[in-house]
Design an enzyme around this catalytic site. Sequence first.
Site, mmCIF file in Angstrom:
data_model
loop_
_atom_site.group_PDB
_atom_site.id
_atom_site.type_symbol
_atom_site.label_atom_id
_atom_site.label_comp_id
_atom_site.label_asym_id
_atom_site.label_seq_id
_atom_site.Cartn_x
_atom_site.Cartn_y
_atom_site.Cartn_z
ATOM 1 N N LEU A 52 0.224 13.042 -2.889
ATOM 2 C CA LEU A 52 -0.522 11.809 -3.084
ATOM 3 C C LEU A 52 -1.534 12.053 -4.194
ATOM 4 O O LEU A 52 -2.026 13.173 -4.356
ATOM 5 C CB LEU A 52 -1.272 11.400 -1.807
ATOM 6 C CG LEU A 52 -0.448 10.949 -0.596
ATOM 7 C CD1 LEU A 52 -1.371 10.687 0.589
ATOM 8 C CD2 LEU A 52 0.371 9.707 -0.910
ATOM 9 N N ASP A 53 -1.850 11.008 -4.951
ATOM 10 C CA ASP A 53 -2.903 11.130 -5.961
ATOM 11 C C ASP A 53 -4.195 11.596 -5.306
ATOM 12 O O ASP A 53 -4.445 11.324 -4.124
ATOM 13 C CB ASP A 53 -3.169 9.779 -6.635
ATOM 14 C CG ASP A 53 -1.984 9.267 -7.427
ATOM 15 O OD1 ASP A 53 -1.106 10.079 -7.772
ATOM 16 O OD2 ASP A 53 -1.951 8.053 -7.697
ATOM 17 N N LYS A 54 -5.029 12.248 -6.070
ATOM 18 C CA LYS A 54 -6.327 12.709 -5.568
ATOM 19 C C LYS A 54 -7.106 11.579 -4.907
ATOM 20 O O LYS A 54 -7.715 11.762 -3.842
ATOM 21 C CB LYS A 54 -7.146 13.297 -6.727
ATOM 22 C CG LYS A 54 -8.558 13.713 -6.343
ATOM 23 C CD LYS A 54 -9.326 14.232 -7.555
ATOM 24 C CE LYS A 54 -10.761 14.573 -7.183
ATOM 25 N NZ LYS A 54 -11.542 15.060 -8.354
ATOM 26 N N THR A 56 -5.942 8.775 -3.625
ATOM 27 C CA THR A 56 -5.207 8.058 -2.581
ATOM 28 C C THR A 56 -5.333 8.833 -1.278
ATOM 29 O O THR A 56 -5.084 10.035 -1.235
ATOM 30 C CB THR A 56 -3.716 7.917 -2.949
ATOM 31 O OG1 THR A 56 -3.598 7.222 -4.188
ATOM 32 C CG2 THR A 56 -2.964 7.147 -1.874
#
Length: 219
Positions: A52-54, A56
């Site tokens: 997951l993105d940082k 998110t």
Amino acid sequence: MKTIPIIYENNEILVINKPFGLSCQGGQGVVHSLDEDLSKELGYKIFLVHRLDKDTSGLMIVAKDSKSASKWTKLISSKQVKKEYNALCVGKINPVKGVIEEEIFQHGESKNAITKYEVIKSWQKDFIVDLNKTVLNFFQIKLELETGRMHQIRIHLSKMGCPIIGDDQHGNFKVNKIIKKELKIKQLMLSSIKITLPIDGVNREFSIDIPDYMKICSI
């Protein structure tokens, strides 16, 4: 170091709830990361099988060993793992339910990208900006990924004219500035809230509520 909640565990994997602001993988300039922090908490090395993105938050899978990591990476690639997200967005979106099929340019080439979406809530808020009234349209959107490109949800919603609140890369920067000032919001309003896994021949579903900082925005 943030404590990382564990939602489910078996002999192969952990389903965890990644906090906002935590990178999945360590690297230059990264003080804390999911792989390193969780390994320290558990006392053994964990293996990432997706990311997951940082910025998110939400549910994701990590493996307990390299063999399990290989197995679950293949299960994700073969679309046997289903993931659902919630996003809070601002702008316009029509229709309110559909499929976004638009290629995303990554690593020097265009890649197929498919996102299913459905608006589950909409509302308006009035703001006074430079002595003028500004009305913004807000939406809570449920999303499912058919492909897993980097920033896929963020890019697709932005191209639809309804970017995610707090997205400083693909969002509406002018509107983000207003919302951050008036609602005191700093986070990206995107969370992975449901994941369905094939475990022992049965599809098992794990879900969480949206985080508190997203609830504040939707009041």
